[in-house]
Motif scaffolding. Sequence first.
Motif, short mmCIF file in Angstrom:
data_model
loop_
_atom_site.label_atom_id
_atom_site.label_comp_id
_atom_site.label_asym_id
_atom_site.label_seq_id
_atom_site.Cartn_x
_atom_site.Cartn_y
_atom_site.Cartn_z
N GLY A 142 -44.88 27.52 -19.10
CA GLY A 142 -44.64 27.35 -17.67
C GLY A 142 -44.13 25.99 -17.25
N LEU A 143 -43.63 25.19 -18.18
CA LEU A 143 -43.01 23.91 -17.87
C LEU A 143 -41.51 24.02 -18.14
N GLY A 144 -40.79 22.91 -18.04
CA GLY A 144 -39.34 22.99 -18.18
C GLY A 144 -38.76 21.95 -19.11
N ALA A 145 -37.50 22.16 -19.49
CA ALA A 145 -36.81 21.25 -20.41
C ALA A 145 -36.66 19.86 -19.81
N HIS A 146 -36.59 19.74 -18.50
CA HIS A 146 -36.41 18.44 -17.86
C HIS A 146 -37.63 17.54 -18.01
N PHE A 151 -44.05 11.08 -19.92
CA PHE A 151 -45.29 10.67 -20.57
C PHE A 151 -46.47 11.46 -19.98
N PRO A 152 -47.58 11.57 -20.72
CA PRO A 152 -48.72 12.37 -20.24
C PRO A 152 -49.23 11.98 -18.87
N HIS A 153 -49.20 10.67 -18.53
CA HIS A 153 -49.77 10.25 -17.25
C HIS A 153 -48.95 10.76 -16.05
N GLU A 154 -47.77 11.27 -16.32
CA GLU A 154 -46.93 11.80 -15.24
C GLU A 154 -47.23 13.26 -14.91
N PHE A 155 -48.22 13.83 -15.60
CA PHE A 155 -48.56 15.24 -15.40
C PHE A 155 -49.97 15.37 -14.82
N SER A 156 -50.23 16.47 -14.15
CA SER A 156 -51.57 16.80 -13.66
C SER A 156 -52.43 17.29 -14.82
N GLY A 157 -53.72 17.48 -14.55
CA GLY A 157 -54.63 17.96 -15.59
C GLY A 157 -54.24 19.33 -16.11
N GLY A 158 -53.89 20.24 -15.20
CA GLY A 158 -53.49 21.57 -15.63
C GLY A 158 -52.21 21.56 -16.45
N GLN A 159 -51.25 20.70 -16.06
CA GLN A 159 -50.01 20.59 -16.82
C GLN A 159 -50.26 20.00 -18.20
N ARG A 160 -51.15 19.02 -18.28
CA ARG A 160 -51.47 18.45 -19.59
C ARG A 160 -52.09 19.49 -20.51
N GLN A 161 -52.93 20.35 -19.95
CA GLN A 161 -53.52 21.38 -20.80
C GLN A 161 -52.47 22.38 -21.25
#
Length: 358
Positions: A142-146, A151-161
């Motif tokens: 559910g994420l994208g090529a862009h 870096f990990p800190h640019e994502f929310s908790g759900g996105q990191r999982q």
Amino acid sequence: MSAPVLSVRHLTKSYSSGGGLFGRPRTARVVDDVSFDILRGGAFGLVGESGSGKTTIGRLILRLVEADAGEIRLDGEDLRATSEAELRRLRRRMQIIFQDPFSSLDPRVRVGEAIAAPIRLHGLRKGSGVTDRVVELLELVGLGAHQIRRFPHEFSGGQRQRIAIARALAVEPDLIVCDEAVSALDLSIQAQVVNLLAELRARLGVSYLFISHDMAVVRHVATHVGVLYAGGLVEIGDASAVFGDPRHPYTRMLLAASPSPVPGAERQRRAIEGEPPSPFETIAGCRFASRCPLSIDACRVRRPPLSSWQNGAHEAACIRADGLERLRLLADEEERMSATYRLRLGLLRQARAERRNG
């Protein structure tokens, strides 16, 4: 029935505690004679309170921790008997998703490289094929090529999982150990990640060992369930049987303490009273007897083995099968009394309102 992808038999693990200057060394048994199978393409939910030994079992299976005794077989291969070189080969087929999405990713490594590293390590793709595979995995969760260079800190908790899930899928495993994989997320995000895991299992045929303390989550994701208490299984079987007709008092209490599976339904949740026994304590009888409302003297003398119902599809370790029926009747009576009380209270309030208005 097809052969299980993972078979665990009589798994046991203890830890020794130094006694200090004057104390005697003590041994804590945290996993005690645990056996279960995970079918290919299935999801085995291992559920219990904190400290019951769930995470230790997951780590024993991956051989991140070594067991004292028992068998762990992946497609018939004995993992405990394999050499380090063979274990590295087999570990490609077993992956883990950790509880904390904030600490499971290296903050210095871009997410694309974090997913690409195991692909290169196992030689699954070469050249531009690695990047193509990373993009494919990101889109799969559910994420994208862009987002490949972020870096990990640019994502929310759900996105990191979701990134952690993509990394686990990168080596095309047969089994993924999900160790409290959604417990650190907000409820709405939990539902999204659980739905994603269910979709991936249906689409890819991957199997899960889903470790959780949350019966509501396990109900949604698991095809089979094992209920763990103080290091031992007290109930195991098809998810429909365990949730539809729980046979052990502890399972019933876990269900009573969890939210209703029906959206909008009102139900009074009941906390489980008391504390589990210390792993240092040697108990001759049932581990749950000190907290069980149905316990009798025999429960404290002999530990009940798992006994089967429904031709072996459902097992529970309790000597009070008749007591379980009594517990169901008591619960039903309590619900009826509660409904009657609410009805009488409503009628009383209505009568008072009529007198005031009359």
